[in-house]
Design a protein around this motif. Structure first.
Motif, short mmCIF file in Angstrom:
data_model
loop_
_atom_site.label_atom_id
_atom_site.label_comp_id
_atom_site.label_asym_id
_atom_site.label_seq_id
_atom_site.Cartn_x
_atom_site.Cartn_y
_atom_site.Cartn_z
N SER A 149 0.86 -1.30 0.20
CA SER A 149 0.00 0.08 0.04
C SER A 149 0.86 1.27 0.02
CB SER A 149 -1.05 0.11 1.29
OG SER A 149 -2.26 -0.54 0.67
N ARG B 9 9.47 5.56 11.72
CA ARG B 9 8.52 5.74 12.55
C ARG B 9 7.45 6.64 11.91
NH1 ARG B 9 8.36 8.09 18.42
NH2 ARG B 9 7.79 5.91 19.52
N GLY B 10 6.11 6.50 12.16
CA GLY B 10 5.05 7.27 12.11
C GLY B 10 5.16 8.06 10.59
N GLN C 163 7.12 7.53 7.24
CA GLN C 163 6.87 6.64 6.07
C GLN C 163 6.46 7.45 4.75
OE1 GLN C 163 4.52 3.30 7.48
NE2 GLN C 163 6.11 2.92 9.26
N TYR D 103 -6.80 -3.98 5.40
CA TYR D 103 -6.94 -2.61 4.59
C TYR D 103 -5.99 -2.53 3.62
CZ TYR D 103 -7.45 2.50 4.63
OH TYR D 103 -7.59 3.96 4.24
N GLN D 104 -4.82 -2.74 4.01
CA GLN D 104 -3.80 -2.83 3.07
C GLN D 104 -3.82 -3.80 1.98
OE1 GLN D 104 -0.30 -2.40 6.41
NE2 GLN D 104 0.34 -3.00 4.60
N VAL E 53 -6.27 2.28 0.49
CA VAL E 53 -5.54 3.53 0.40
C VAL E 53 -5.77 4.25 -0.87
CG1 VAL E 53 -3.47 2.71 -0.22
CG2 VAL E 53 -3.55 4.97 1.23
N TYR F 119 0.40 9.34 14.67
CA TYR F 119 0.71 8.22 13.81
C TYR F 119 1.80 7.52 14.20
CZ TYR F 119 -2.16 10.51 10.29
OH TYR F 119 -3.04 11.40 9.66
N ILE F 120 2.31 7.73 15.40
CA ILE F 120 3.66 7.21 15.90
C ILE F 120 3.55 5.79 16.23
CG2 ILE F 120 4.84 9.28 16.58
CD1 ILE F 120 4.01 8.94 19.30
N ASP G 93 1.49 3.75 14.68
CA ASP G 93 1.02 3.03 13.62
C ASP G 93 2.15 2.28 12.88
OD1 ASP G 93 -1.74 5.35 12.37
OD2 ASP G 93 -1.54 4.03 14.27
N GLN G 94 1.86 1.14 12.61
CA GLN G 94 3.02 0.30 12.02
C GLN G 94 3.24 0.80 10.57
OE1 GLN G 94 2.11 -3.58 13.88
NE2 GLN G 94 4.04 -4.04 13.62
N THR G 95 2.20 0.77 10.14
CA THR G 95 2.19 1.38 8.52
C THR G 95 1.39 2.45 8.67
OG1 THR G 95 0.69 -0.48 8.08
CG2 THR G 95 2.75 -0.30 6.67
N VAL G 96 1.82 3.74 7.89
CA VAL G 96 1.14 4.83 7.99
C VAL G 96 0.61 5.10 6.48
CG1 VAL G 96 1.29 7.63 8.29
CG2 VAL G 96 2.37 5.77 9.61
N LEU G 97 -0.78 5.12 6.34
CA LEU G 97 -1.27 5.14 4.97
C LEU G 97 -2.16 6.37 4.87
CD1 LEU G 97 -2.15 1.37 4.75
CD2 LEU G 97 -0.10 2.65 3.67
N ILE G 98 -1.34 7.59 4.83
CA ILE G 98 -2.34 8.99 4.88
C ILE G 98 -2.93 8.99 3.47
CG2 ILE G 98 -0.91 9.92 6.56
CD1 ILE G 98 0.47 11.68 4.52
#
Lengths: 479, 224, 215
Positions: free
Chosen positions: A128, A196-197, A200, B60-61, B66, B98-99, B101-106
């Motif tokens: 993703s 981190r955070g 990414q 979700y991923q 996303v 987001y800190i 969150d293992q994957t940050v999918l903004i």
């Protein structure tokens, strides 16, 4: 000196050494272009007809879109860039492509990797992250394949028989190093030792911008800088500025990734830096425009009779348009409205398709007769290809700009519900599908011609090409 | 430029410069961002996802949500994400959200609404009712949002005949137009349950005092 | 037409590769000084570069907001933030969390307890009265009959001595300031003192014992 006779022999040897690797890369690339194009059209159709392919998990919209994107970028884009880059490096280094057999290995590895990656996305292993959706294990395969190609390009450069290094070579050389570094660093920082955070998305934006502007754009510019003097018989105008443009673009484009994160929850200096970089990029673009349009000035007639020149012209105009769009999207007020809309997607499409892919089409029309010794069988298909591409680009730019603006205004209007927004956009989604379909028709035309010229069985009916020995470039023409 | 080495060094320097300038400095800043301990209830915010929600993040991923949905609420004054009618959040998103969150999918596309605070949009409904709404949205989006172009995800559900077994407590109550047919029920699979758990966990409710004070717009002065 | 067509069949080159390289290498070294029109170009470009750098730096200075990692809005206040104001919470506010975790099950959120089972804390003389008693109750628990607000209760309250001194001080301050109670807060030092005084004790208190302590 009597360079002409020597040049001709040498060039035949160079072309012969490059023939099979380049053809194989082009063939793979075209296959991915068609497959990726079909997937892209299907994904586009799902936006206005959500029931299309909805029941099947493998082609649900969220998987089909990144699969199509990756197929086009890593399948078509990279294969075409490899084909062109290797050929050009060999030509400009005036040396043959040695031990080309290894390049077959590279092609196989690369395309297996891409196939596994695209298949992996469709099977649900997507990461993703934009342009890095392919499952992790594929990256090693791709990097290994790339290493072979990259080493070949650089070694060919290092054993060059020429005293001078031409602008196209700088761009290919730069791109050859930038891509693996970008890709490897992104893989490490996102997947191997994830940062981190919100860092990414920052890494992702840096990678995506770098891929488009430090790999695809340099290859396109290398094509432009080579084919203009080659076909027009005129040196590049104000060439002494070209190296300044190269370094300026290199430094500024690398920082511009932050402009993709305007409004994002990242420290505000990151998008600001990206915006400033995009402002500075303008200077480099202006110099490139001076170089290339200066060369073309007074010679636009030549484009009427040269498919390569037509495509290269399209590519140069799109390069400038893409830079303008990057600048526009960096203006915060404008970005606030059109972020996250179709207009945002247009930015990358302009760089990848309208600038890079057209340059590769132009290059193909020049290179393939020389490699195969045959001429293009159908001029009608060539004209169809160009017409479809040019019209498609025009429609996309105008249509999606307006559509994106509308979408943005509606998104930011809190009184408009999302369903109303979707209904308003249905026409534009359909428009987009249609335009992508039109472009696909052009690609099919190109594929047919390619098969007739390149595949040994099919090309027996194709006439042999008569290539005239080119004269030496003269300085008087430079004006 | 004739020298290959000079070219190489230049090429290396340009990328190294941007890597250091952009990524390394950002890493120093964001990497040191920690959780914030609320002095009143002595809890650290943001809290990490529960196990089920974390699995839902993977779903979700996997499904690529996303590509149509963002997970970033823009700050006051930039776009209209916080206005009545959209109300995608009480406040703009901060990096601190987001800190954990293992994957940050903004995300980059808003073909669908922003999802960062979708877990807190339940209004008066109970969490179980809200979960039902999500299940219906995933199975047949048109049943809860007519006119949407969100694709259906029927593969996240198990449609089976009721005859011969107890009707499931988790069966979806679909309107007749979307129901599978008489004698059949639609039950969410574990993937759907995880995904909905993830979606319901998406809420950034805590308002960090430092960020709030530093992100308030400057008072309008004549000079500005 | 035929020339047109033939070019569409194969693109002819108009210059050889090494002449391209040689000519351009010469051009790179020499700037054209011949025609007047061209001396403008470097100046124009220089001007453009200076403008770009100038505006770019102003923009960067204006919108980078001190490179602050916690600022996400470009409209945020550009002034340097002052020292972080420590949010001063009262003990009672901090004690609510402990109450909600530990005490609420029996004494209820409204402090009214359960009639006949758990005594209320609201308006309870045991809460608002002597510190010594309530601290002891919290530290070691209570069992046996006890009269609260005129009513009899006979139940067991578990000891909570495992909580830290300041947690105990906070929760006691909380109950003493809630539901209409207005007794002063209790400090952790007092709790520590009481804990030390009753160090050896490992049995519940009874109401009778407590009534002998404090007033």
């Amino acid at each position: 000196m009597n360079p002409s006779a020597n040049n001709r022999t040498e060039q035949l040897e160079i072309d012969a050494s490059a023939k099979w690797p380049v053809l194989v890369f082009f063939a793979y690339g075209l296959g991915w272009l068609l497959l990726g194009g079909l997937m892209q059209v299907a994904a586009a159709m799902q936006l206005h007809t959500p029931a299309f392919l909805a029941g099947c998990e493998w082609v649900t919209h969220g998987r089909l879109t990144p699969a199509a994107q990756n197929a086009l970028v890593y399948g078509w884009g990279m294969n075409a860039a490899f084909a062109f880059g290797l050929w050009l490096m060999a030509r400009l280094s005036a040396t043959t492509l040695r031990h080309g057999g290894w390049l077959f290995v590279a092609a196989k590895f690369w395309n297996t990797g891409v196939a596994l990656g695209v298949g992996g996305i469709l099977a649900g292993y997507s990461t993703s992250f934009e342009l890095l959706e392919m499952p992790r294990f594929v990256s090693l395969l791709l990097l290994a394949a790339y290493a072979l190609v990259g080493v070949w390009a650089i070694t060919t450069f290092s054993i060059r028989n020429t005293e001078n290094v031409y602008a196209s070579q700088w761009y290919i050389f730069g791109a050859a190093f930038w891509f693996p570094w970008l890709y490897a660093i992104a893989q490490v920082m996102l997947f191997q030792a994830p940062v981190r955070g919100v860092l990414q998305p920052v890494v992702n934006a840096w990678y995506a911008h770098g891929l488009y502007n430090l790999w695809f754009v340099p290859v396109a510019l290398a094509a432009a800088y080579y084919f203009l003097p080659k076909i027009l018989g005129k040196p590049v105008a104000n060439y002494y500025l070209a190296s300044l443009a190269f370094w300026w673009l290199a430094v500024t484009s690398a920082f511009a990734g932050g402009s993709r994160l305007i409004g994002a929850p990242v420290p505000v200096w990151i998008p600001t830096m990206g915006i400033v970089a995009n402002m500075l990029v303008v200077v480099g673009v202006v110099i490139v425009a001076i170089n290339l349009f200066g060369t073309l000035s007074g010679r636009f007639e030549a484009a009427k009779s040269s498919p390569t020149l037509r495509f290269i012209l399209l590519s140069i105009v799109s390069f400038i348009l893409a830079a303008a769009m990057n600048l526009a999207l960096s203006m915060r007020g404008f970005a606030a409205t059109v972020q996250f809309t179709l207009l945002d997607g247009l930015r990358d499409w302009l760089t990848f398709y309208a600038c890079f892919s057209t340059a590769m089409f132009g290059a193909a029309y020049f290179i393939l007769p020389r490699l195969t010794g045959k001429e293009w069988r159908s001029t009608a298909l060539v004209k169809l290809h160009f017409g479809a591409t040019a019209l498609g680009i025009l429609l996309m730019v105008v249509g999606l700009s307006y559509a994106g603006w509308t979408q943005g205004r509606l998104l930011n209007d809190a009184t408009v519900s999302f369903t109303a927004l979707t209904q308003a956009m249905t026409f534009w989604f359909a428009f987009r599908t249609g335009t992508l379909g039109l472009l696909l028709i052009g690609h099919v035309a190109f594929l047919i011609n390619f098969v007739w010229i390149a595949c040994p069985i099919n090309s027996q009916g194709t006439a042999t090409a008569t290539l005239r020995t080119p004269p030496a470039l003269s300085l008087e023409g430079h004006a | 430029m004739k020298n290959g080495l000079a070219l190489f060094l230049g090429v290396f320097a340009t990328l190294a410069l941007s890597w250091a300038g952009l990524l390394l400095t950002a890493h120093k800043q964001i990497g040191s961002l920690g959780q914030f301990k609320d002095p009143a209830d002595e809890t650290l915010y943001p809290q990490p996802l529960s196990g089920l929600a974390n699995q839902g993040r993977l779903v979700y991923q996997d499904l690529g949500c996303v590509s149509c949905h963002t997970q970033q609420v823009r700050q006051q004054g930039f776009g209209n994400d916080l206005a009545e009618g959209r109300k995608w959040g009480e406040r703009g998103s901060y990096a601190r959200d987001y800190i954990r969150d293992q994957t940050v999918l903004i995300g980059q596309n808003r073909l669908g609404p922003d999802l960062r605070n979708v877990g807190s949009r339940l209004g008066d409904a109970k969490p179980e009712e809200y979960a039902q709404w999500f299940y219906k949205l995933l199975y047949a989006p048109q049943s809860v949002a007519a006119g949407t172009n969100m694709p259906a995800h029927p593969f996240l559900f198990d449609v089976h005949p009721v005859a011969g077994r107890q009707p499931s407590a988790h069966a979806l109550a679909l309107p007749s137009k979307f129901a599978p047919g008489p004698g059949l029920e639609v039950v969410p699979t574990p993937r759907a349950v995880a995904l909905v758990a993830y979606l319901q966990s998406l809420k950034d409710t805590y308002d960090y005092p430092t960020e709030r004070s530093r992100n308030t717009p400057a008072p309008k002065e004549g000079g500005h | 037409m035929s020339a047109n067509d033939s070019n569409f069949r194969v693109e002819q080159s108009a210059a050889s590769d090494d002449s391209i390289q040689q000519v351009h290498a010469r051009l790179q070294k020499q700037k054209p000084e011949k025609t007047d029109g061209y001396s403008m170009l470097p100046l124009v470009l220089l001007g453009l570069m200076c403008c770009a750098v100038f505006f770019g730096s102003i923009y960067l200075a204006h919108f980078s907001l001190r490179f602050d990692p916690l600022v996400y809005s470009e409209h945020a206040n550009r002034e340097k933030p002052g020292a972080v104001k420590v949010v001063a919470l009262t003990r009672a506010q901090m004690g609510k969390k402990v109450f909600d975790t530990t005490c609420i099950a029996c004494h209820q959120a409204n402090g009214m307890g359960v009639p006949g089972q758990y005594p209320p804390l609201a308006a309870s003389e045991w809460v608002t009265g002597s510190e010594e008693r309530i601290i002891r109750i919290v530290l070691h628990g209570l069992n046996g009959p006890i009269t609260v607000e005129g009513k009899e209760y006979n139940n067991v309250m578990a000891p909570l001595g495992s909580l830290k001194d300041d947690q105990i001080a906070n929760v006691i301050s909380y109950v003493r300031a809630s539901w209409g109670n207005t007794a002063p807060e209790v400090s952790p030092e007092t709790v520590a003192k009481v804990r030390a005084e009753t160090a050896g004790r490992n049995t519940f208190w009874t109401a009778a014992e407590l009534l002998k302590i404090g007033n």
